[in-house]
Structures are given as C-alpha cells and as structure tokens.
Enzyme design. Sequence first.
Site, PDB file in Angstrom:
ATOM      1  N   GLU A  40       0.862  -1.236  -0.083  1.00 37.18           N
ATOM      2  CA  GLU A  40       0.013  -0.142  -0.117  1.00 37.18           C
ATOM      3  C   GLU A  40       0.911   1.443   0.212  1.00 37.18           C
ATOM      4  OE1 GLU A  40      -3.417   1.692   2.832  1.00 37.18           O
ATOM      5  OE2 GLU A  40      -1.800   0.578   3.874  1.00 37.18           O
ATOM      6  N   LYS A 118      -9.877   2.276  -1.112  1.00 38.14           N
ATOM      7  CA  LYS A 118     -10.041   1.652   0.363  1.00 38.14           C
ATOM      8  C   LYS A 118     -11.487   2.002   0.956  1.00 38.14           C
ATOM      9  CE  LYS A 118      -6.873   1.334   4.215  1.00 38.14           C
ATOM     10  NZ  LYS A 118      -5.645   1.981   4.725  1.00 38.14           N
ATOM     11  N   CYS A 158      -5.020  -3.117   3.444  1.00 29.40           N
ATOM     12  CA  CYS A 158      -4.344  -2.719   4.823  1.00 29.40           C
ATOM     13  C   CYS A 158      -5.569  -2.809   6.098  1.00 29.40           C
ATOM     14  CB  CYS A 158      -3.634  -1.329   4.959  1.00 29.40           C
ATOM     15  SG  CYS A 158      -2.761  -1.227   6.535  1.00 29.40           S
TER      16      CYS A 158
END
Length: 269
Positions: A40, A118, A158
């Site tokens: 990321e 995300k 993440c």
Amino acid sequence: MRVAVVQVGYGDAEPVPERVERVAALVRAQAGHDLVVLPELWAPGGFAYREWQDRAEPVDGPVGQAMSAAARDAGVVLHAGSIIERPGGGEVGPDGHGLWNTSLVYGPDGGLLAAYRKVHRFGFGAGEPKLLDAGEDVVVVDLPLRDGGSVRAGLSTCYDLRFPELYRRQVDAGATLFVVPAAWPAARVRHWTLLAHARAVEDQCVVVACNTAGTHAGTEMGGHSQVVSAAGEALAMAGADEQVLSVDVDLDAVAAWREQFPVLRDRRL
C-alpha cells in the site's frame, strides 16, 4: 499459480521518482510469475500524510504509467499497491476531500484490470478519515493466469483486514483469493499476521498479504508479508526488511478443502 510478493522497504530520504524507478525494476525482475503484489502507498508514503496532497495523482498518472509498463514488460498480472488518487474532472466523494487511497491492478498487457478505493480508512477521525474519501464498492476481479485459466480475487487494503464482513461479501461474489497490500506498522504486526490467517481460515480463501518494510514519517513498518493457504497454512512469510517472496499456490486445493471441510455451507446469517 506462481506469486511474487514484493515487500518494498523505503525511508524519507529516497526521492519518490527514484523509488518508482527502483520498484518498476523489481517488478520486471519477477517475469515468469502469474501475479506480482506491491504494498500500500509505497510511492507517496503510507504514513506521509503531510505529503499526500502534493503526491496525489490520477489513475493514469506517473506511478500508474510506470507500473503499467512494468507489468507489460514482465508479462505478469501486477497488483501495484495503492496511490493517493486525485481523479481528473474534480470528482469529490461524500466527505468532500476529492482524494482516495486507490489500489491498481494491471494485466500482462499493461491494461488496467481493476481499481479499488479503500473502504475502511485508518486514523480514528484523523489521518485517512481527515484527508481521504472512503471507497464504496466491493471489488472482485478475474485475474488471468499463464496457463490460460483465471482466479477470482477480492481486493482490499491494510485496515480493511480488520473488517471480516467485507471478505464475506467477496466470498459471496466468488472470490477464492484475497490480495491485501498494506502499510502496517511494526507496533501492531502481530495483528497483521493473525488477521491474515483469520481471513484465510474463516473464508477458506488464499490470502496474499504484502506489507511495507523500512521506516518513514517516523513510523517503523512491520514487514512480515505472507501467503496463507485456504486451510490456514502459512506458505511463506517475510522478515522485517525488504524482501521478495516467490510462492507456488495450488488453486485447486481451495475447492478441495472447501469440499473436505464444508464450513461455508453451514452459514446461517
């Protein structure tokens, strides 16, 4: 399926253009793999919040162009980690920021196969929530393999790893593989390794989890990238420094394990 997990390490002293060039070379070195995965925000900096406005770019910006070319040159599917996306045309999300943490996936011809914004932003009201809009879409994509087949992959990033309901949605959309790039700090690296295994076990999916190494913006990164089988076996795990894992994954074993231990059939909610 042969997977290369490129655990990129970097610090604040490395200029972003030089890092992009270096990482593109690392991708090209993985020719012969089906899938290559990067962490990321490896280019703008996972915790470099103050730099994100200046380092934001559209999907087809400098990082995207460099990664597209690297995927094409290597002949691989490349999950290029994520960028700070500033779309053209002034698009603004529900929080009004106009920036997203966006993952990019390229095919062996360099074409963009998928982009994922995300969904879960880390920071508890600061950090990502203060600077970025949240993604709203569950993204599952068919990734082509060198043998002519494909694998259906769910995309997440993440902090998403802490929210199992996202992965259930991906399983319901046919995913047998989860690809998770991250900039996960060393202070909570035990959570990183544990949660990747949990997502594999509870959803009977292969997990390819690529973390960051090094220290930047005052934050030591956790490393320990890993590939976990659908049965919860750690097929490979990196250390704390920059490292490339090359792993052969038996995709047929996913269906076999689901048949042998059919836990997903017993879901009631």
